[in-house]
Scaffold this motif. Structure first.
Motif, PDB file in Angstrom:
ATOM      1  N   ILE A 481      -3.585  -7.729  -8.258  1.00 36.76           N
ATOM      2  CA  ILE A 481      -2.993  -6.603  -8.994  1.00 36.76           C
ATOM      3  C   ILE A 481      -2.550  -7.014 -10.395  1.00 36.76           C
ATOM      4  CG2 ILE A 481      -2.229  -5.452  -6.888  1.00 36.76           C
ATOM      5  CD1 ILE A 481       0.636  -6.473  -7.581  1.00 36.76           C
ATOM      6  N   ASP A 482      -2.485  -8.308 -10.683  1.00 30.41           N
ATOM      7  CA  ASP A 482      -2.054  -8.769 -12.006  1.00 30.41           C
ATOM      8  C   ASP A 482      -3.230  -9.137 -12.908  1.00 30.41           C
ATOM      9  OD1 ASP A 482      -2.815 -11.002 -10.586  1.00 30.41           O
ATOM     10  OD2 ASP A 482      -0.935 -12.106 -10.849  1.00 30.41           O
ATOM     11  N   GLU A 483      -4.413  -8.627 -12.570  1.00 26.76           N
ATOM     12  CA  GLU A 483      -5.619  -8.875 -13.352  1.00 26.76           C
ATOM     13  C   GLU A 483      -6.392  -7.569 -13.536  1.00 26.76           C
ATOM     14  OE1 GLU A 483      -7.859 -11.568 -10.965  1.00 26.76           O
ATOM     15  OE2 GLU A 483      -6.559 -13.308 -11.361  1.00 26.76           O
ATOM     16  N   PHE A 484      -7.249  -7.536 -14.527  1.00 29.19           N
ATOM     17  CA  PHE A 484      -8.239  -6.459 -14.603  1.00 29.19           C
ATOM     18  C   PHE A 484      -9.217  -6.645 -13.450  1.00 29.19           C
ATOM     19  CE2 PHE A 484      -6.567  -6.244 -18.862  1.00 29.19           C
ATOM     20  CZ  PHE A 484      -6.684  -4.900 -19.201  1.00 29.19           C
ATOM     21  N   VAL A 485      -9.666  -5.542 -12.880  1.00 24.62           N
ATOM     22  CA  VAL A 485     -10.492  -5.602 -11.682  1.00 24.62           C
ATOM     23  C   VAL A 485     -11.947  -5.817 -12.059  1.00 24.62           C
ATOM     24  CG1 VAL A 485     -11.231  -4.362  -9.617  1.00 24.62           C
ATOM     25  CG2 VAL A 485      -8.877  -4.103 -10.464  1.00 24.62           C
ATOM     26  N   PRO A 486     -12.554  -6.936 -11.639  1.00 25.10           N
ATOM     27  CA  PRO A 486     -13.980  -7.147 -11.902  1.00 25.10           C
ATOM     28  C   PRO A 486     -14.829  -6.074 -11.236  1.00 25.10           C
ATOM     29  CG  PRO A 486     -12.908  -9.187 -11.184  1.00 25.10           C
ATOM     30  CD  PRO A 486     -11.937  -8.079 -10.936  1.00 25.10           C
ATOM     31  N   SER A 487     -16.005  -5.853 -11.758  1.00 24.78           N
ATOM     32  CA  SER A 487     -16.872  -4.778 -11.249  1.00 24.78           C
ATOM     33  C   SER A 487     -17.282  -4.988  -9.796  1.00 24.78           C
ATOM     34  CB  SER A 487     -18.124  -4.656 -12.126  1.00 24.78           C
ATOM     35  OG  SER A 487     -18.838  -5.883 -12.134  1.00 24.78           O
ATOM     36  N   ASP A 488     -17.292  -6.228  -9.346  1.00 27.34           N
ATOM     37  CA  ASP A 488     -17.718  -6.493  -7.972  1.00 27.34           C
ATOM     38  C   ASP A 488     -16.549  -6.595  -6.997  1.00 27.34           C
ATOM     39  OD1 ASP A 488     -16.733  -8.835  -9.056  1.00 27.34           O
ATOM     40  OD2 ASP A 488     -18.152 -10.138  -8.011  1.00 27.34           O
ATOM     41  N   LYS A 489     -15.340  -6.235  -7.460  1.00 30.36           N
ATOM     42  CA  LYS A 489     -14.154  -6.326  -6.611  1.00 30.36           C
ATOM     43  C   LYS A 489     -13.547  -4.941  -6.368  1.00 30.36           C
ATOM     44  CE  LYS A 489     -13.499 -10.810  -5.872  1.00 30.36           C
ATOM     45  NZ  LYS A 489     -13.302 -11.390  -4.512  1.00 30.36           N
ATOM     46  N   TYR A 490     -12.776  -4.849  -5.295  1.00 32.18           N
ATOM     47  CA  TYR A 490     -12.116  -3.599  -4.920  1.00 32.18           C
ATOM     48  C   TYR A 490     -10.759  -3.512  -5.604  1.00 32.18           C
ATOM     49  CZ  TYR A 490      -9.860  -0.128  -1.861  1.00 32.18           C
ATOM     50  OH  TYR A 490      -9.200   0.957  -1.357  1.00 32.18           O
ATOM     51  N   ASP A 491     -10.462  -2.365  -6.205  1.00 28.37           N
ATOM     52  CA  ASP A 491      -9.159  -2.134  -6.826  1.00 28.37           C
ATOM     53  C   ASP A 491      -8.214  -1.622  -5.745  1.00 28.37           C
ATOM     54  OD1 ASP A 491      -6.925  -1.265  -8.260  1.00 28.37           O
ATOM     55  OD2 ASP A 491      -8.128  -0.741 -10.017  1.00 28.37           O
ATOM     56  N   ILE A 492      -7.394  -2.506  -5.220  1.00 29.58           N
ATOM     57  CA  ILE A 492      -6.592  -2.166  -4.046  1.00 29.58           C
ATOM     58  C   ILE A 492      -5.446  -1.220  -4.377  1.00 29.58           C
ATOM     59  CG2 ILE A 492      -4.904  -4.077  -4.150  1.00 29.58           C
ATOM     60  CD1 ILE A 492      -5.640  -4.378  -1.025  1.00 29.58           C
ATOM     61  N   HIS A 493      -5.055  -1.136  -5.664  1.00 32.58           N
ATOM     62  CA  HIS A 493      -4.008  -0.191  -6.030  1.00 32.58           C
ATOM     63  C   HIS A 493      -4.600   1.194  -6.271  1.00 32.58           C
ATOM     64  CE1 HIS A 493      -0.038   0.574  -8.456  1.00 32.58           C
ATOM     65  NE2 HIS A 493      -0.098   1.239  -7.313  1.00 32.58           N
ATOM     66  N   ALA A 494      -5.589   1.282  -7.124  1.00 32.30           N
ATOM     67  CA  ALA A 494      -6.192   2.590  -7.416  1.00 32.30           C
ATOM     68  C   ALA A 494      -6.967   3.136  -6.229  1.00 32.30           C
ATOM     69  CB  ALA A 494      -7.102   2.483  -8.632  1.00 32.30           C
ATOM     70  N   GLY A 495      -7.564   2.257  -5.443  1.00 31.29           N
ATOM     71  CA  GLY A 495      -8.405   2.705  -4.336  1.00 31.29           C
ATOM     72  C   GLY A 495      -7.673   2.811  -3.013  1.00 31.29           C
ATOM     73  N   GLY A 496      -6.465   2.250  -2.924  1.00 33.53           N
ATOM     74  CA  GLY A 496      -5.742   2.220  -1.664  1.00 33.53           C
ATOM     75  C   GLY A 496      -4.885   3.446  -1.446  1.00 33.53           C
ATOM     76  N   GLY A 497      -4.062   3.359  -0.414  1.00 33.82           N
ATOM     77  CA  GLY A 497      -3.152   4.451  -0.110  1.00 33.82           C
ATOM     78  C   GLY A 497      -3.811   5.587   0.648  1.00 33.82           C
ATOM     79  N   ALA A 498      -2.990   6.515   1.081  1.00 35.13           N
ATOM     80  CA  ALA A 498      -3.470   7.685   1.834  1.00 35.13           C
ATOM     81  C   ALA A 498      -2.345   8.722   1.844  1.00 35.13           C
ATOM     82  CB  ALA A 498      -3.845   7.290   3.260  1.00 35.13           C
ATOM     83  N   TYR A 499      -2.642   9.881   2.421  1.00 30.96           N
ATOM     84  CA  TYR A 499      -1.644  10.927   2.596  1.00 30.96           C
ATOM     85  C   TYR A 499      -0.948  11.254   1.275  1.00 30.96           C
ATOM     86  CZ  TYR A 499      -2.707   9.752   7.395  1.00 30.96           C
ATOM     87  OH  TYR A 499      -3.380   9.506   8.557  1.00 30.96           O
ATOM     88  N   CYS A 500       0.354  11.066   1.181  1.00 27.94           N
ATOM     89  CA  CYS A 500       1.077  11.437  -0.036  1.00 27.94           C
ATOM     90  C   CYS A 500       1.168  10.280  -1.027  1.00 27.94           C
ATOM     91  CB  CYS A 500       2.478  11.930   0.305  1.00 27.94           C
ATOM     92  SG  CYS A 500       3.540  10.645   0.993  1.00 27.94           S
ATOM     93  N   TYR A 501       0.538   9.168  -0.719  1.00 27.51           N
ATOM     94  CA  TYR A 501       0.656   8.000  -1.599  1.00 27.51           C
ATOM     95  C   TYR A 501      -0.725   7.437  -1.945  1.00 27.51           C
ATOM     96  CZ  TYR A 501       0.546   6.033   3.160  1.00 27.51           C
ATOM     97  OH  TYR A 501       0.232   5.769   4.463  1.00 27.51           O
ATOM     98  N   LYS A 502      -1.601   8.344  -2.352  1.00 24.30           N
ATOM     99  CA  LYS A 502      -2.961   7.941  -2.691  1.00 24.30           C
ATOM    100  C   LYS A 502      -3.012   7.261  -4.048  1.00 24.30           C
ATOM    101  CE  LYS A 502      -5.265  11.619  -0.051  1.00 24.30           C
ATOM    102  NZ  LYS A 502      -6.108  12.833  -0.139  1.00 24.30           N
ATOM    103  N   GLY A 503      -3.898   6.286  -4.146  1.00 27.14           N
ATOM    104  CA  GLY A 503      -4.179   5.668  -5.437  1.00 27.14           C
ATOM    105  C   GLY A 503      -2.953   5.069  -6.091  1.00 27.14           C
ATOM    106  N   LEU A 504      -2.843   5.294  -7.394  1.00 25.90           N
ATOM    107  CA  LEU A 504      -1.788   4.649  -8.169  1.00 25.90           C
ATOM    108  C   LEU A 504      -0.417   5.282  -7.955  1.00 25.90           C
ATOM    109  CD1 LEU A 504      -3.880   4.058 -11.404  1.00 25.90           C
ATOM    110  CD2 LEU A 504      -3.146   2.340  -9.741  1.00 25.90           C
ATOM    111  N   ARG A 505      -0.347   6.348  -7.185  1.00 28.77           N
ATOM    112  CA  ARG A 505       0.954   6.876  -6.765  1.00 28.77           C
ATOM    113  C   ARG A 505       1.605   5.927  -5.758  1.00 28.77           C
ATOM    114  NH1 ARG A 505       3.676  10.659  -3.318  1.00 28.77           N
ATOM    115  NH2 ARG A 505       4.961  12.114  -4.504  1.00 28.77           N
ATOM    116  N   LEU A 506       0.791   5.092  -5.147  1.00 27.09           N
ATOM    117  CA  LEU A 506       1.258   4.118  -4.159  1.00 27.09           C
ATOM    118  C   LEU A 506       2.325   3.212  -4.756  1.00 27.09           C
ATOM    119  CD1 LEU A 506       0.672   2.768  -1.307  1.00 27.09           C
ATOM    120  CD2 LEU A 506      -0.828   1.223  -2.574  1.00 27.09           C
TER     121      LEU A 506
END
Length: 599
Positions: A481-506
């Motif tokens: 989370i303390d780096e820019f996300v390489p194209s071949d890696k998963y962005d766990i902050h923007a791509g994570g979460g669910a329900y009321c805490y999707k993405g960067l709202r997490l």
């Protein structure tokens, strides 16, 4: 008790509300404001020296006072139409606070407009608030993280108050140089010393204990919040892991009582706290646990009318066959945690266990308060509920609650459900209860391995606080989370979460995720209160694969210190120091420990 009985209690409940309100108003403790310097420049919009010059000064020591002689000591940023001059700063760790931006003395004396974007991750700080077009984007909910400020000529401005680690500064005025003298974070944190401590031969577990403590410390602001960026609210279920962490690290903290009292004034009976029946149950369990750790009988007595009414209310929702019917007579969401929120059968199994836990807590509290009426009601309800067994349903949350309550139909099978597929299926909230259940089933080594995998994964990804949510299967290909996300890696902050805490709202700083801190103090350091106010504690340390463990545990009488080392023959050697007023017993023998004299 019937609903008619509850109604007769309501006038008595109203009598305690003024006293509770006084407690809420008078419980504010000092919060220290501390300046923090940036530790690195993560990114600049221009590295050629054309639009941004002398940026390195932002990392150099600064007195906190601007000067007419600061021209050579300032970074100079120039934006052009369609091309903003921007810098992204890292303050080294998650904080709760804002920024203080210092400006120099450009030729024109006009104030300059800057856009400030705060982020718990690099991705968040580099993203725009645009929720309608992309639900993964960040929001300004609960706290502003994306805003525009005017900065005076040769002066400073303080702005923002949120949870963040990274700050992006954009210069909005074009074709005019802006002298940026310095950017300083302002951290707001309680200054109370950590009385409890934990160290062992596994540094990863040490880091997990400390990160959980720091996560909760950030969330002890005006009240005990669940998150410092989002969910800056008093959530009573989420508070239980936080209260256990506070009890293991700081001991008695007035902000805990203030938050519990707020819940009473905010939720007159027959309401459910946070509109969830389970959260009123957690409030009740918190009071039992808090009294066991702190022994404040005057505070517990002030809660007695509300507790008695709540116990009657819960009892009225248990039918003659011992099955809970919470939410069937009163409005209120049936809820355990978000991952199980779409599974009514799992929620029903979990609430059956939780209702039993609530009545066990009521039984204990009634004994503490010599309340024969409440004691009789709790025991009658427990007797009815003894007819019903909870089911694991192949779910880790239901299994954990069933084991903890003692109501699971097959504890060994439920334990296997928790262990199945490792940390997959864990949640940062109910993961605490999964660890507790494993410890109760003699699976402490397995619990430490799962803790190291699951909570340790957040540390591996750059976390300095524990998160609202982590789907463990996402970890394998995730970027830090303390780096820019390489194209071949998963962005766990923007791509994570669910329900009321999707993405960067997490939220990446969520107090409900701190469970491992109190778990390690309780099950590895091995300190557990047996009598209210820690008058008697059990010390039963567990080394497992560790070589040594040492630490301290806060009690109302002072800190208990424990140190355990493995001897040459493999057996543990334990030394305990306890303050006067605390009796220490050993679980295996029941005898008072005499390893070291009592101070």
């Amino acid at each position: 008790m019937t609903m008619t009985t509850i109604k007769t209690l309501l006038p008595r409940l109203l009598l305690i509300l003024p006293a509770v309100a006084v407690s809420v108003a008078g419980a504010r403790a000092d919060i220290k404001e501390t300046p923090l310097s940036p530790t690195r420049i993560v990114w600049m919009s221009d590295t050629t020296g054309t639009d941004i010059k002398n940026a390195d000064v932002l990392l150099q020591p600064f007195s906190g006072q601007v000067s007419v002689n600061d021209a050579a000591k300032s970074a100079v940023l120039v934006s052009h139409p369609g091309r903003k001059a921007s810098v992204l700063l890292d303050f080294g760790k998650e904080i709760y606070g804002g920024l203080k931006i210092f400006s120099g003395m450009p030729k024109t004396q006009k104030s300059k407009q800057l856009r400030v974007c705060l982020g718990e991750s690099v991705t968040e700080a580099m993203s725009d608030v645009d929720i309608d077009d992309n639900p993964q984007n960040p929001t300004n909910e609960h706290s502003l993280r994306d805003f525009i400020v005017s900065v005076p000529w040769l002066g400073s401005v303080e702005c923002g108050k949120s949870g963040f680690r990274f700050a992006r500064i954009d210069v909005l005025d074009t074709d005019e140089p802006f002298e940026l003298r310095y950017v300083e974070a302002r951290s707001f944190l309680r200054d109370d010393p950590e009385i409890g401590s934990f160290e062992c031969s596994d540094q990863r577990l040490n880091d997990i204990w400390q990160t959980g403590a720091y996560t909760v410390k950030l969330n002890m602001q005006d009240y005990v919040w669940d998150g410092i960026k989002r969910d800056r609210l008093v959530w009573l279920g989420d508070m239980h892991p936080e209260v256990m962490t506070i009890a293991s690290v700081w001991g008695e903290m007035p902000v805990v009582n203030k938050s519990l009292d707020y819940a009473v004034t905010d939720t007159p009976l027959p309401g459910w706290m946070n509109n969830m029946c389970s959260y009123s149950i957690w409030w009740l369990i918190i009071h039992r646990d808090l009294y066991l750790y702190q022994g404040n009988i005057d505070y517990l007595r002030r809660q007695q009318p509300y507790i008695r009414g709540l116990v009657a209310q819960i009892d009225s929702h248990v039918d003659k066959n011992g099955r809970e019917q919470l939410g069937s007579k009163l409005e209120g969401q049936r809820f355990l945690d978000w991952p199980t929120s779409e599974s009514p059968e799992i929620i029903a199994s979990g609430l059956q266990s939780m209702t039993y836990m609530a009545m066990k807590a009521a039984e204990d509290i009634a004994g503490y308060l010599d309340d024969d009426e409440m004691l009789a009601d709790a025991r009658a309800c427990l007797k009815r509920m003894d007819k019903v067994k909870a089911k694991n349903l192949g779910n880790k949350q239901a299994s954990a609650l069933g084991i903890i309550s003692g109501r699971i139909d097959n504890p060994a099978k439920a334990t296997a459900v928790i262990e199945e597929n490792g940390a997959d299926g864990f949640s940062t909230f109910y993961g605490y209860y999964m660890l507790e259940a494993l410890a109760m089933q003699g699976k402490k080594d397995e619990a430490m391995k799962l803790m190291s995998d699951y909570w340790g994964a957040m540390l591996d990804l750059g976390a300095t606080t524990f998160w609202e949510d982590l789907k463990y299967s996402d970890v394998a290909n995730a970027a830090r989370i303390d780096e820019f996300v390489p194209s071949d890696k998963y962005d766990i902050h923007a791509g994570g979460g669910a329900y009321c805490y999707k993405g960067l709202r997490l939220s990446l700083c969520h107090g409900w995720a701190s469970g491992p801190t109190s778990w390690l103090s309780r099950h590895v350091l091995g300190v557990r209160p047996l009598e209210p106010g820690c008058a008697t504690i059990e010390v039963d340390p567990y080394l497992g694969n560790l070589e040594w463990v040492k630490g301290a545990f806060p009690t109302p009488h002072g800190a208990v210190e424990v140190e355990v080392t493995r001897q040459a023959d493999g057996s543990p050697l334990c030394h305990v120091k306890a303050p006067r007023g605390v009796k220490v017993v050993n679980k295996a023998s029941g005898d008072v420990l005499t390893y070291d004299p009592v101070r």
